[in-house]
Design an enzyme around this catalytic site. Structure first.
Site, PDB file in Angstrom:
ATOM      1  N   ARG A  51      -1.998  12.283   7.408  1.00  0.00           N
ATOM      2  CA  ARG A  51      -2.368  11.889   8.557  1.00  0.00           C
ATOM      3  C   ARG A  51      -3.285  10.781   8.949  1.00  0.00           C
ATOM      4  NH1 ARG A  51      -3.194  17.721  11.968  1.00  0.00           N
ATOM      5  NH2 ARG A  51      -1.120  18.200  11.899  1.00  0.00           N
ATOM      6  N   ASP A 161     -13.363  16.920  25.260  1.00  0.00           N
ATOM      7  CA  ASP A 161     -12.579  16.979  23.976  1.00  0.00           C
ATOM      8  C   ASP A 161     -13.263  15.807  23.074  1.00  0.00           C
ATOM      9  OD1 ASP A 161      -9.869  18.352  22.839  1.00  0.00           O
ATOM     10  OD2 ASP A 161     -10.335  16.643  21.842  1.00  0.00           O
TER      11      ASP A 161
END
Length: 291
Positions: A51, A161
């Site tokens: 990732r 977030d």
């Protein structure tokens, strides 16, 4: 098996790019735990490597040692991007429908009735809002309840977030039509605008929903700038990534941010068992603050 080559500058390269060494992974594990509260097990090393490779390419870095040095120099500058890479933003409209059923059938009617009589405001927090499906679903049921009762309250949903990419998507409020699977036909017609031309196959949330939702970046482990308290907090499928001490601190902070007998909603695989004495379990992953 891919051959690994040490190119002389601390980078172990494989056929698909640099590999994440033990020292760099140990640093990243500690960094992520300290700054994000996320605990990465040994088995996550290959996942983290895969990732983060795109971040190395985006930043034009030679390897993971250089990326770790970037984090050491300025942790905050890259924190959001790192969190985006290692977390999984899996969400949907009206996920775990029993939570929305409780809002529609029990909580919102009671709150609106009480607040209409006594004045005050209504606040709901979507903590870990990801790409926005949760806060916009909450906005739908809130807007419908306000319409039914004719209430003109100061009612808002805060959506936060850590991920910059997730927040950008939430602010746009534009979703592929196939992402609306959890939204019934009546709500699709009422709360979404169908895209045309370049946006064919997409739907945009109604401006009324945008009026009800405020979207802001927030790290749950850092200071919280909010002043007033909330009637309900949705923190679903977030704490599953945290270690036990982080969960305990977070639940204590949530209790401090909730109104008396306010509600905390967790994800289907999450529990507060053995982690807090501030709440009572009153339904499936629904907790009420003790008075």
């Amino acid at each position: 098996m891919n051959a690994l080559v040490n190119n002389g500058d601390g980078v172990v390269a494989g056929a698909n790019g640099p590999s994440l060494g033990e020292a760099e992974f140990a640093f990243l594990r500690e960094f992520v735990l300290q700054h994000c509260g996320i605990s990465l097990g040994d088995h996550k090393r290959q996942l983290v490597q895969g990732r983060l490779l795109r971040r190395l390419r985006a930043l034009n870095l030679s390897g993971f040692a250089a990326y770790c040095e970037l984090l050491r120099r300025d942790p905050e500058a890259e924190l959001g991007e790192l969190a985006s890479c290692i977390s999984t933003n899996v969400t949907s409209f009206f996920r775990e429908m029993h939570h929305y059923d409780m809002l529609v059938e029990e909580l919102l009617p009671r709150w609106l009735d009480e607040k209409k009589k006594n004045g005050g405001r209504l606040r709901i927090w979507s903590a870990g809002c990801s790409t926005g499906e949760e806060p916009y679903a909450l906005a739908m049921v809130l807007a419908e309840a306000l319409e039914r009762t004719g209430a003109t309250l100061d009612a808002k949903i805060l959506a936060t977030d850590l991920s910059p990419q997730a927040l950008e998507a939430a602010r746009k409020g534009v979703y592929p039509v196939d992402r609306l699977g959890g939204v019934d036909d009546t709500r699709r017609r009422r709360w979404f605008l169908r895209g045309e031309g370049a946006y064919d196959g997409y739907a945009c949330v109604h401006p009324r929903l945008r009026e009800l939702v405020t979207i802001q970046p927030l790290n749950l482990l850092h200071d919280w700038p909010m002043q007033g308290k909330f009637d309900a907090i949705f923190c679903r499928n977030v704490v599953i990534y945290f270690d036990k001490p982080t969960k305990q601190r977070l639940f204590a902070r949530y209790a401090g941010m909730l109104e008396s007998r306010g509600y905390l909603f967790l994800g289907h695989s999450e529990s507060m068992y053995g982690l807090s004495d501030d709440f009572d379990l009153i339904g499936r992953t629904v907790y009420r603050k003790r008075t």
